[in-house]
Design a protein around this motif. Sequence first.
Motif, PDB file in Angstrom:
ATOM      1  N   ASP A 440      -8.127   6.828  -0.805  1.00  0.00           N
ATOM      2  CA  ASP A 440      -6.945   7.838  -1.195  1.00  0.00           C
ATOM      3  C   ASP A 440      -5.689   7.394  -0.523  1.00  0.00           C
ATOM      4  OD1 ASP A 440      -8.108   8.212   1.373  1.00  0.00           O
ATOM      5  OD2 ASP A 440      -8.230  10.361   0.952  1.00  0.00           O
ATOM      6  N   VAL A 441      -5.602   6.998   0.607  1.00  0.00           N
ATOM      7  CA  VAL A 441      -4.588   6.666   1.254  1.00  0.00           C
ATOM      8  C   VAL A 441      -4.003   5.220   0.603  1.00  0.00           C
ATOM      9  CG1 VAL A 441      -3.429   5.760   3.556  1.00  0.00           C
ATOM     10  CG2 VAL A 441      -5.069   7.428   3.531  1.00  0.00           C
ATOM     11  N   ILE A 442      -4.726   4.254   0.231  1.00  0.00           N
ATOM     12  CA  ILE A 442      -4.197   3.179  -0.513  1.00  0.00           C
ATOM     13  C   ILE A 442      -3.598   3.472  -1.501  1.00  0.00           C
ATOM     14  CG2 ILE A 442      -5.033   0.708  -1.639  1.00  0.00           C
ATOM     15  CD1 ILE A 442      -7.257   0.929   0.762  1.00  0.00           C
ATOM     16  N   GLN A 443      -4.322   4.271  -2.376  1.00  0.00           N
ATOM     17  CA  GLN A 443      -3.736   4.933  -3.976  1.00  0.00           C
ATOM     18  C   GLN A 443      -2.418   5.825  -3.440  1.00  0.00           C
ATOM     19  OE1 GLN A 443      -5.102   2.931  -5.827  1.00  0.00           O
ATOM     20  NE2 GLN A 443      -5.415   4.219  -7.308  1.00  0.00           N
ATOM     21  N   ALA A 444      -2.191   6.555  -2.635  1.00  0.00           N
ATOM     22  CA  ALA A 444      -0.910   6.934  -2.119  1.00  0.00           C
ATOM     23  C   ALA A 444       0.172   6.014  -1.903  1.00  0.00           C
ATOM     24  CB  ALA A 444      -1.250   8.198  -1.296  1.00  0.00           C
ATOM     25  N   GLN A 445      -0.189   4.990  -1.049  1.00  0.00           N
ATOM     26  CA  GLN A 445       0.667   4.118  -0.716  1.00  0.00           C
ATOM     27  C   GLN A 445       1.191   3.272  -2.144  1.00  0.00           C
ATOM     28  OE1 GLN A 445      -1.677   2.062   1.890  1.00  0.00           O
ATOM     29  NE2 GLN A 445      -1.082   2.816   3.768  1.00  0.00           N
ATOM     30  N   ARG A 446       0.227   3.025  -2.922  1.00  0.00           N
ATOM     31  CA  ARG A 446       0.408   2.263  -4.168  1.00  0.00           C
ATOM     32  C   ARG A 446       1.591   3.094  -4.884  1.00  0.00           C
ATOM     33  NH1 ARG A 446      -3.053   1.491  -7.505  1.00  0.00           N
ATOM     34  NH2 ARG A 446      -2.477  -0.585  -8.541  1.00  0.00           N
ATOM     35  N   ASP A 447       1.139   4.219  -4.934  1.00  0.00           N
ATOM     36  CA  ASP A 447       1.814   5.218  -5.756  1.00  0.00           C
ATOM     37  C   ASP A 447       3.721   5.199  -5.208  1.00  0.00           C
ATOM     38  OD1 ASP A 447       2.485   6.951  -7.967  1.00  0.00           O
ATOM     39  OD2 ASP A 447       2.669   8.471  -6.477  1.00  0.00           O
TER      40      ASP A 447
END
Length: 469
Positions: A440-447
Motif C-alpha cells: 500500500d505504501v509503494i502504491q501511495a509513493q507511485r501515485d
Amino acid sequence: MTTTATLGLYGLGTMGSALALNILDKGFALHVSNRSAEAVPDFVEEARGEGLAADLHGAESLEAMVKAMDAPRAIILMVPSGKPVDATIDTLMPLLDKGDTIIDAGNSDFRETRARTKTVEDAGLTYIGMGVSGGEEGARHGPSIMVGGTPEAWDAVRPVIEAISAKFEGAPCADHLGPDGAGHFVKTVHNGIEYADMQLIAEVYGLMRYGRGDAPAAIGKVFEGWNDGPLDSYLVEITGKVLQATDRETGKSAVDVILDAAGQKGTGRWTAIEAIRMGKSASIIEAAVGGRALSSEVAVRAAGEDIFGAARGPIEVSDDDLHDALLVGRILSYAQGFRILEAASEEFDWSIDMARTAEVWRAGCIIRSVLLDDIATAFRSDLPHGQLVFAPAMVTRLQEALPALRRVVCAAATQGHAAPALSSALSFVDTLRHARGTADVIQAQRDFFGRHGFVRLDGREDQHGPWWG
C-alpha cells in the motif's frame, strides 16, 4: 530395435559422446560427425572398445554425414548454445529433405528455440528443442529428457528418446511437454531450481563448517545420513561424497583446495530473468544466481573482509534444524520453479503438464529427489488456489520445519554468516503468510511521484491520494 528415421548426431564433446554411446547401447544405428574431424575416429575407437561400433558410421564432416544417411533423417545437435546452433542449422537446412528433423539437445534459450522452430518448419523440415539433464553420467546411462515440438515430431522420435532416457520404476523419464520452446524452457527452469538447491546446500555446509567448526568429512557424514529420508536426492548424495573426499596431492579435504568461485553457463540467470519478465517471484533462484556472481569476485570479497572485518562468529544450530531448514528451502525452490513454468505455459499456450514434468525429473536429472513424487501427486489433486505450497502434504512439511528455518536464519544473521538463499526462502514463505502486506505504501509513493493511481479497498480503480488535492 529400429526407428523409422535414420539417426545422426553432430557434436562429440563430453555430452555428445556419452549420448551417442547411449543410443548405440540401446540398439539404434547411428551416424556421427564433429566440427573437428579428428574427434570422429577417436570416438569410433571408443565405441569399438565398448563393443558398440557395429552400427556406427563416422563421417569427416556434417555434409558427409547427411549424404550418407537415408531419408527421413533425424539429426541430434550437441553443440554449444547460441551462434554455434544457428551456424549448424544454416549448414544443415540446404542438405536436408522435407520431413527430416533437426533436434537441438543443448542448453538453448527457449526464445531462440521458438524462432528456430518457425524458420526450420517454414522450410518443410521438423524441429525439436530437447532439454537433456543428468550430466555425462546421465547422458551415457539415462538422462531426464524434456521435449518441445509438435506431437507428430515427438511420435517420430519417441522410441529412441524413451529408450535412452532414465527410468523410474520402469517408466521413461522423458516426455513431450509442449510445442516449440517448451522443452528447453522446462530444462531452463530445471537448471534454475538446480542453482537454488546447490546454493542452499552450500549455505548449510558453510554454517556447519564456519559456524560450528565441523570438519568437511564430518559434515559429509551428516549429508550421507540425510540422504536416507525426505532429503534423499542426487545433490545431497554427491555432497556427502565430495565432502568426504581427500585431495591426492596434499592429503587435505578435497574442498579445501578448490577456489570458492562458482561458474555458471547462464541457465540459472535465464530462469531469474524470465521470472521477472513474467511477474513471478523466484527469490531463492535469484539469490543463488547472485551468490555465484559474488563468488567470482574473489579479490573484492578479500578486500571487504579487510575493510569490514571477518564477521563469521560461532553459532549453535543442530543437525536437525539444518536438515529442516534445507528441506523448507528445497520445497520452496521447487514451488517457485513450478510457478514460473505455469506462467510460461499460460503465456505461450504450451499446456505443460506439471505433474508429468515432476515425474520426468524423478530419475536421471540433477534435481531428482524423493520430493518429486509428492509434487506430482499434488499437481494431480485439486491444489488450493492453484499453489503447490498450499497442497496438504507440502503444508504439513512446511509447518513442521519452518521454526527450524527461522532459527537457522536468525543464527546466521546475528553472527554474520551469509545465507542469501535460506533467508530468501524464509522471506518468501513469510510474505505468503501476510494477507495484508506493505505494498500500500509503494502504491501511495507511485501515485505521489507519478500519479499512477491505485485501487481502493472497496474495489474502485484509478484512484488518487489526498496529496493531489
